[in-house]
Scaffold this motif. Sequence first.
Motif, PDB file in Angstrom:
ATOM      1  N   UNK B  11       0.808  -1.217   0.000  1.00  0.00           N
ATOM      2  CA  UNK B  11       0.000   0.000   0.000  1.00  0.00           C
ATOM      3  C   UNK B  11       0.843   1.270   0.000  1.00  0.00           C
ATOM      4  N   UNK B  12       1.718   1.423   1.014  1.00  0.00           N
ATOM      5  CA  UNK B  12       2.473   2.678   1.099  1.00  0.00           C
ATOM      6  C   UNK B  12       3.823   2.596   0.397  1.00  0.00           C
ATOM      7  N   UNK B  23       7.030  -8.670  14.019  1.00  0.00           N
ATOM      8  CA  UNK B  23       6.724  -8.313  15.414  1.00  0.00           C
ATOM      9  C   UNK B  23       5.390  -7.603  15.509  1.00  0.00           C
ATOM     10  N   UNK B  24       5.080  -6.870  14.458  1.00  0.00           N
ATOM     11  CA  UNK B  24       3.825  -6.099  14.445  1.00  0.00           C
ATOM     12  C   UNK B  24       2.680  -6.914  13.819  1.00  0.00           C
ATOM     13  N   UNK B  25       2.758  -8.241  13.867  1.00  0.00           N
ATOM     14  CA  UNK B  25       1.736  -9.142  13.332  1.00  0.00           C
ATOM     15  C   UNK B  25       1.447  -8.890  11.854  1.00  0.00           C
ATOM     16  N   UNK B  26       2.486  -8.489  11.132  1.00  0.00           N
ATOM     17  CA  UNK B  26       2.381  -8.213   9.694  1.00  0.00           C
ATOM     18  C   UNK B  26       1.419  -7.073   9.372  1.00  0.00           C
ATOM     19  N   UNK B  27       1.357  -6.126  10.277  1.00  0.00           N
ATOM     20  CA  UNK B  27       0.622  -4.891  10.004  1.00  0.00           C
ATOM     21  C   UNK B  27       1.685  -3.827   9.751  1.00  0.00           C
ATOM     22  N   UNK B  31       1.676   2.473   7.556  1.00  0.00           N
ATOM     23  CA  UNK B  31       0.335   2.817   7.058  1.00  0.00           C
ATOM     24  C   UNK B  31      -0.757   1.892   7.585  1.00  0.00           C
ATOM     25  N   UNK B  32      -0.427   0.971   8.478  1.00  0.00           N
ATOM     26  CA  UNK B  32      -1.403   0.039   9.055  1.00  0.00           C
ATOM     27  C   UNK B  32      -2.000  -0.952   8.066  1.00  0.00           C
ATOM     28  N   UNK B  33      -1.369  -1.084   6.906  1.00  0.00           N
ATOM     29  CA  UNK B  33      -1.873  -2.097   5.973  1.00  0.00           C
ATOM     30  C   UNK B  33      -1.734  -3.477   6.612  1.00  0.00           C
TER      31      UNK B  33
END
Lengths: 329, 274
Positions: B11-12, B23-27, B31-33
């Motif tokens: 996305x970004x 680590x961020x659970x694939x977010x 951009x929070x995609x």
Amino acid sequence: MTERRPSPAADLDRQLADLEQEIDRLRRRSREHSVPVDAEIAPLVERAEQLRVQIYTHPSPWHIVQLARQSQRPRLLDFLGTLCSDVMELHGDRLYRDDPALLAALARFNGQPVVVIGHNKGKDTKENIARNFGMPYPEGYRKALRAMRLAEKFRYPVISFVDTPGAYPGDEAEERGQAEAIARNIQEMSRLRTPVVVVITGEGGSGGALAIAVGDAVLMLQYAVYTVISPEGCAAILWHDASRARDAAAALKLTAEDLHALGVVDEVLPEPFGGAHRDPDATFATVREALQRHLQALRTVPIEVLLDRRYEKYRRMGRILEESTQSIE
Amino acid sequence: MPAGIWAKCPRCRNLIYRKELERNLKVCPKCSYHHRLTAVERLEITLDENSFQEYDAGLASTDPLGFESYPDKLSEAQAKTEQAEAVLTGEGTIEGWRTVTGALDFYFMGGSMGSAVGEKVARAAERAHAQRLPLLIFSASGGARMQEGVLSLMQLAKTSAAIGRLHDAGLPYLSVMCDPTTGGVTASFAFLGDVILAEPGALIGFAGRRVIEQTIRRKLPEDFQTAEFCLQKGLLDMVVPRTEMRSALSRLLAFVGAPRLVPVQIEPAPAAQP
Ligand SMILES: [Zn+2]
């Protein structure tokens, strides 16, 4: 199988199309120039008829798709008008509007009260535009569910006639929950506490068909089709070539005979030579006899037994491989 | 999925350090995609560690219609995902709450539902029923598997009927729609949840965008059929970011009265009375 050589059936089709074009051309010339061409046309017409006989003696899956879509094929209103009396149409889903693509009615079949639902395809462009070519919006499915609830309340059987290219793929249909409406109907029909007999009369187009096609007995006219995706759509996705629809029609196993063999359809109802539209009365008689027989048989089954049987029937559908058969329970 | 130290966010377009992404659970941290997950990854981030006990691992599809190149596609998908089929089902706990959980795998033939997927989902519902556990299904699917023809369409009926029995038995069923959830899966179990959740930005709809645009001869708005769009149209209960999904599910499971995993209390058998 992937190479593109015209099959013998495709060849017959081309010959027939060429002949029909030639006949048309001669007729137009005759009209425009007031010249008699009957003598010229007669042998062509005869040859065309021979080709049709050849084609429809052993119709290919693709020809059966054509028959299922035939514009003069008997429609819901023909079946309703011939097989039922005392018909009272019900309108609307009480939530949004009345969807003319799907009909619901109270009626009598052989004097017995029944609830009839079905896709309401038309026979000409005007009718079809008015009824959205038999492609329901969610409100159509919700109207059908409302009618089925009535049937359940009074323990009257439901007769459902299936004939749709599919649920309408429009933005408003999506916004109003097309998927939810179909899912809801499928679930509720699987446990509706009254007998349900389904007759697939023309096109059984995927989820839009199944949304009114879960039942104790699923009957299918010989030249109807029932498919998870249209042959054109399948060819476009698999081979990026919609013109390979003929191959897709064969691969999808969408004919009544195939589906009976796969256990999806309980009974195939034979059609007159060349299709139901060639002799509608014979078609009505066949459907009447079958409906009568199935309704009679279902009427005597206790409801809990009926529901268990219906559940088990759908529970068994499909083919799987299982490595070990150890049970978890 | 391609390995490497950096991952590019679709996305970004930023390059993200893969470890950070994981680590961020694939977010995407920029951009929070929400990147798509495999079924294994989904269960890993959802269920308590080592709590998953798989059902029907040996259950797979066959080629009932003799459909051109289907067996090859199945083998490819099996090799790629190291799974037998497009759904994983089993028992597992979420913050201690016991569940029967299933996760569809979009990387296995687009998460399409054929006989095996339908069978595994139906069995999961039946096991939830037999053990009186809540059912939880994460959907990610392009729809019915056309290589199995009408048999795949019948899986809509099979799974919906099994879920219907769960409802009759008063057992909870939570449905989570992930990117993408379309076609036959939406027209069956995905939309039959008592509570329906979705991940942000997930594509959710019955018909495909292209088909709709061809039908209505108009361009559709950019956000059409997104989770947020569906929420606004009243089709879902909540859109929950991945990082909050576990706690949201845990709260729901507590609310619906899921059995809690506690040390088994072995009650002494009542003494036989003469
Ligand atoms: Zn990003």
